[in-house]
Scaffold this active site. Structure first.
Site, PDB file in Angstrom:
ATOM      1  CD  GLU A  82      -2.613   1.390   0.075  1.00  0.00           C
ATOM      2  OE1 GLU A  82      -3.309   0.466  -0.373  1.00  0.00           O
ATOM      3  OE2 GLU A  82      -2.521   2.498  -0.498  1.00  0.00           O
ATOM      4  CG  PHE A  83       2.593   2.568  -2.944  1.00  0.00           C
ATOM      5  CD1 PHE A  83       3.957   2.566  -2.676  1.00  0.00           C
ATOM      6  CD2 PHE A  83       2.068   1.515  -3.671  1.00  0.00           C
ATOM      7  CE1 PHE A  83       4.780   1.544  -3.137  1.00  0.00           C
ATOM      8  CE2 PHE A  83       2.873   0.484  -4.149  1.00  0.00           C
ATOM      9  CZ  PHE A  83       4.237   0.497  -3.876  1.00  0.00           C
ATOM     10  CG  LEU A  84      -2.705   4.399   2.588  1.00  0.00           C
ATOM     11  CD1 LEU A  84      -2.402   5.160   3.855  1.00  0.00           C
ATOM     12  CD2 LEU A  84      -4.087   3.778   2.688  1.00  0.00           C
ATOM     13  CE  LYS A  85       0.631  11.987  -0.217  1.00  0.00           C
ATOM     14  NZ  LYS A  85       0.222  11.428  -1.504  1.00  0.00           N
ATOM     15  CD  GLU A  86      -0.492   7.316   9.274  1.00  0.00           C
ATOM     16  OE1 GLU A  86      -0.426   8.212  10.126  1.00  0.00           O
ATOM     17  OE2 GLU A  86      -0.057   6.174   9.444  1.00  0.00           O
TER      18      GLU A  86
ATOM     19  CG  ASN B  24       7.881   3.997   2.430  1.00  0.00           C
ATOM     20  OD1 ASN B  24       7.296   4.762   1.665  1.00  0.00           O
ATOM     21  ND2 ASN B  24       7.257   3.306   3.357  1.00  0.00           N
TER      22      ASN B  24
ATOM     23  CG  PHE C  22       8.952  13.432  -0.302  1.00  0.00           C
ATOM     24  CD1 PHE C  22       7.664  13.392  -0.774  1.00  0.00           C
ATOM     25  CD2 PHE C  22       9.228  12.878   0.936  1.00  0.00           C
ATOM     26  CE1 PHE C  22       6.667  12.791  -0.038  1.00  0.00           C
ATOM     27  CE2 PHE C  22       8.238  12.268   1.678  1.00  0.00           C
ATOM     28  CZ  PHE C  22       6.959  12.227   1.192  1.00  0.00           C
TER      29      PHE C  22
ATOM     30  CB  CYS D  78       5.716   4.258   6.649  1.00  0.00           C
ATOM     31  SG  CYS D  78       4.050   3.582   6.766  1.00  0.00           S
TER      32      CYS D  78
ATOM     33  CE  LYS E 226       6.007  -0.193   9.726  1.00  0.00           C
ATOM     34  NZ  LYS E 226       6.208  -0.837   8.434  1.00  0.00           N
TER      35      LYS E 226
HETATM   36  P1  NAD Z   1      -2.064  -0.085  12.614  1.00  0.00           P
HETATM   37  O1  NAD Z   1      -1.195  -0.364  13.772  1.00  0.00           O
HETATM   38  O2  NAD Z   1      -2.778   1.227  12.525  1.00  0.00           O
HETATM   39  O3  NAD Z   1      -3.182  -1.227  12.487  1.00  0.00           O
HETATM   40  C1  NAD Z   1      -2.926  -2.584  12.573  1.00  0.00           C
HETATM   41  C2  NAD Z   1      -4.156  -3.256  13.176  1.00  0.00           C
HETATM   42  O4  NAD Z   1      -4.019  -4.673  13.079  1.00  0.00           O
HETATM   43  C3  NAD Z   1      -4.379  -2.967  14.645  1.00  0.00           C
HETATM   44  O5  NAD Z   1      -5.682  -2.439  14.831  1.00  0.00           O
HETATM   45  C4  NAD Z   1      -4.225  -4.338  15.327  1.00  0.00           C
HETATM   46  O6  NAD Z   1      -5.077  -4.495  16.451  1.00  0.00           O
HETATM   47  C5  NAD Z   1      -4.627  -5.266  14.203  1.00  0.00           C
HETATM   48  N1  NAD Z   1      -4.149  -6.649  14.319  1.00  0.00           N
HETATM   49  C6  NAD Z   1      -2.931  -7.097  14.702  1.00  0.00           C
HETATM   50  N2  NAD Z   1      -2.876  -8.434  14.616  1.00  0.00           N
HETATM   51  C7  NAD Z   1      -4.073  -8.861  14.142  1.00  0.00           C
HETATM   52  C8  NAD Z   1      -4.620 -10.125  13.801  1.00  0.00           C
HETATM   53  N3  NAD Z   1      -3.903 -11.247  13.903  1.00  0.00           N
HETATM   54  N4  NAD Z   1      -5.887 -10.175  13.364  1.00  0.00           N
HETATM   55  C9  NAD Z   1      -6.621  -9.063  13.241  1.00  0.00           C
HETATM   56  N5  NAD Z   1      -6.147  -7.816  13.522  1.00  0.00           N
HETATM   57  C10 NAD Z   1      -4.893  -7.722  13.976  1.00  0.00           C
HETATM   58  O7  NAD Z   1      -1.154  -0.297  11.327  1.00  0.00           O
HETATM   59  P2  NAD Z   1      -1.186   0.516   9.917  1.00  0.00           P
HETATM   60  O8  NAD Z   1      -0.571   1.851  10.079  1.00  0.00           O
HETATM   61  O9  NAD Z   1      -2.534   0.390   9.328  1.00  0.00           O
HETATM   62  O10 NAD Z   1      -0.150  -0.366   9.092  1.00  0.00           O
HETATM   63  C11 NAD Z   1      -0.466  -1.668   8.642  1.00  0.00           C
HETATM   64  C12 NAD Z   1       0.587  -2.097   7.641  1.00  0.00           C
HETATM   65  O11 NAD Z   1       0.512  -1.270   6.474  1.00  0.00           O
HETATM   66  C13 NAD Z   1       2.021  -1.981   8.145  1.00  0.00           C
HETATM   67  O12 NAD Z   1       2.782  -3.019   7.610  1.00  0.00           O
HETATM   68  C14 NAD Z   1       2.481  -0.659   7.564  1.00  0.00           C
HETATM   69  O13 NAD Z   1       3.875  -0.614   7.394  1.00  0.00           O
HETATM   70  C15 NAD Z   1       1.767  -0.638   6.244  1.00  0.00           C
HETATM   71  N6  NAD Z   1       1.515   0.697   5.709  1.00  0.00           N
HETATM   72  C16 NAD Z   1       1.124   1.693   6.526  1.00  0.00           C
HETATM   73  C17 NAD Z   1       0.865   2.955   5.982  1.00  0.00           C
HETATM   74  C18 NAD Z   1       0.446   4.091   6.885  1.00  0.00           C
HETATM   75  O14 NAD Z   1       0.493   5.233   6.413  1.00  0.00           O
HETATM   76  N7  NAD Z   1       0.054   3.865   8.119  1.00  0.00           N
HETATM   77  C19 NAD Z   1       1.006   3.189   4.622  1.00  0.00           C
HETATM   78  C20 NAD Z   1       1.371   2.130   3.796  1.00  0.00           C
HETATM   79  C21 NAD Z   1       1.630   0.883   4.361  1.00  0.00           C
END
Ligand code: NAD
Length: 454
Positions: free
Chosen positions: A154-158, A218, A259, A270, A273
């Site tokens: 996923e490439f979305l930006k918060e 990233n 950027f 992101c 880590k």
């Molecule tokens: P997050 O911490 O906001 O959410 C993860 C969720 O997964 C939590 O609510 C947790 O309770 C739940 N969870 C954990 N184990 C579980 C299981 N076994 N079954 C069901 N639910 C479970 O994480 P996020 O920011 O959404 O990131 C998720 C992934 O996406 C990461 O690998 C991250 O690197 C990637 N990512 C994040 C972003 C971002 O901007 N946040 C963007 C692109 C990619």
């Protein structure tokens, strides 16, 4: 299509809500009962522009449900998205325990063909581990149901997650070449077809290259930030303006403008880590990623640049000083405080004895939660931080204003009112929001990042 999203965080919730909005029936699973209770009660656990409305309208028509029921979640979706967290392990590598737990749960309950989608950011080779975890569970039950693992990073930006998800620059799909892989790929193409009406955005590749692509993206963005931050620190020393330099180089189409903003270092869930994780992956293969090791080191130092400027102005003891602080979240339009540079600055100022009055449009509650963790190792430290309801309210009697996040609300303040409210008109701007000349003309002492022209 029936879709299951495993993990209802920033990525999972946005993915689930947006896919439901396209007419799919989406089941969002999370193990966090509090989060699911909040969602089923009509609340939204994160701040993300536009998300609440999408969730509301899809829940109302019954296309979006939230649950902690693992068996029901596996039964629901022919496509199972794994969107759980992949936080850094102690050695910096990605901790796959949540991804593999989700995979085992799929294997434990599935009875028919599943497309399993790795949406979490995972190191190269993880799809193989997910596949092995599912196979082991199937073998234990002697069930012969088929599946294939697709890598769909996923490439979305918060802060712009809904917009990014619904108008992606590209959709990366990594699939195996066997029959199950090609069947899974066809399903994913069908699911994402609405995003490709205007032009084809899908990039199909092998699974490992897809996993690698996310880290490469990233790592590149983090590199641009650390590159500019290091140059900005030099610009401060030699008396050049990094903002003019940015425009000077950005006009070259090979470089571009994005950027290249100097600041107080990158944060969030992101970049830090993911840079660490790819460095770790390389080490496991006997290679040092020297550029990225430097990117991380520069970023860690950059988080202290503002605190150092403040100490240079006021001395090492800040007892009796009060600082207004605008912006807590690691970037605008989010309440995410993961690795936010503001946490480093707050801790440094509190340790030096300062009082802080902070403002943030969305992240105050989250700040209170993470600061309790940050300061757990400093018992006895006077946690002199309070929160103002409006940016201007934070300024009353302040020795200086510190800007940590470039929220729109901070861009055009009434400078005369600011000056009148503050004890001394000093601004430490970690996001280069203002023109130094304008601030000087309005009677402010102004320190940006890399803008100390003389
Ligand atoms: P997050 O911490 O906001 O959410 C993860 C969720 O997964 C939590 O609510 C947790 O309770 C739940 N969870 C954990 N184990 C579980 C299981 N076994 N079954 C069901 N639910 C479970 O994480 P996020 O920011 O959404 O990131 C998720 C992934 O996406 C990461 O690998 C991250 O690197 C990637 N990512 C994040 C972003 C971002 O901007 N946040 C963007 C692109 C990619």
């Amino acid at each position: 299509m029936n879709i299951t999203i495993i993990g209802t965080g920033y990525v999972g919730l946005v993915t689930g809500a947006c896919l439901a909005d396209l007419g799919n029936n989406v089941f969002c699973l999370d193990l966090d009962q509090t989060k699911i209770d909040l969602l089923t009660g009509g609340g939204v656990p994160i701040y993300e522009p536009g998300l609440k409305e999408i969730i509301e309208r899809n829940v109302e028509v019954g296309r979006l449900t939230f649950s902690t029921d693992i068996a029901a979640s596996v039964a629901h979706g022919s496509v199972q998205f794994i969107a759980v967290g992949t936080p850094p392990d102690e050695d910096g590598s990605a901790d796959l325990q949540y991804v593999l737990a989700a995979a085992r749960n799929i294997g434990r309950y599935m009875t028919d063909f599943k497309v399993v989608v790795d949406k979490s950011t995972v190191p190269v080779g993880t799809a193989g581990k997910v596949s092995a975890a599912i196979k082991a569970e199937l073998a234990q039950r002697a069930v012969a149901a088929g599946f294939s693992v697709i890598s769909n990073p996923e490439f979305l930006k918060e802060g712009a997650a809904v917009e990014d998800f619904t108008r992606p620059d590209r959709i990366v799909l990594g699939a195996d070449g066997d029959e199950a892989g090609q069947h899974a790929l066809a399903t994913m193409r069908q699911l994402y077809a609405p995003f490709n009406r205007n032009h084809e955005r899908t990039r199909v590749m092998d699974v490992k290259s897809a996993e690698f692509t996310k880290y490469a993206a990233n790592a590149m963005l983090a590199t641009r930030i650390s590159f500019m931050n290091e140059l900005a620190n030099l610009a401060d020393k030699v008396g050049a303006d990094i903002e003019l330099v940015r425009q000077g180089i950005g006009s070259d189409p090979r470089i571009g403008y994005s950027f290249l903003y100097a600041g107080t270092g990158y944060g969030g869930s992101c970049f830090p880590k993911d840079v660490q994780a790819i460095v770790r992956t390389a080490r496991e293969h006997g290679q040092a990623l020297r550029v990225l090791e430097a990117v991380e080191a520069v970023n860690n130092d950059q988080k202290y640049v503002l605190a150092n400027k403040i100490m240079a102005q006021f001395g090492p003891s800040l007892t009796g000083r009060t600082f207004a602080l605008w912006g807590l979240a690691f970037k605008p339009n989010t309440d995410d405080m993961r690795d936010a540079p503001s946490r480093v600055v707050i801790k440094a100022l509190l340790r030096a004895g300062a009082s802080i009055v902070a403002h943030d449009p969305a992240a105050v509650q989250e700040t209170q939660r993470v600061l309790a963790l940050d300061l757990a190792d400093a018992p006895g430290l006077l946690v002199n931080i309070s929160y103002a309801g409006k940016p201007m309210d934070a300024l009353t009697g302040a020795d200086a204003l510190i800007i940590m996040t470039e929220w729109k609300a901070y861009r055009s303040p009434n400078l005369a009112a600011m000056k009148a409210a503050m004890k001394s008109p000093i601004v430490f701007d970690g996001r280069n929001l203002f023109e130094p000349q304008l601030m000087a003309a309005n009677g402010f002492q102004y320190a940006g990042i890399g803008r100390n022209t003389h």
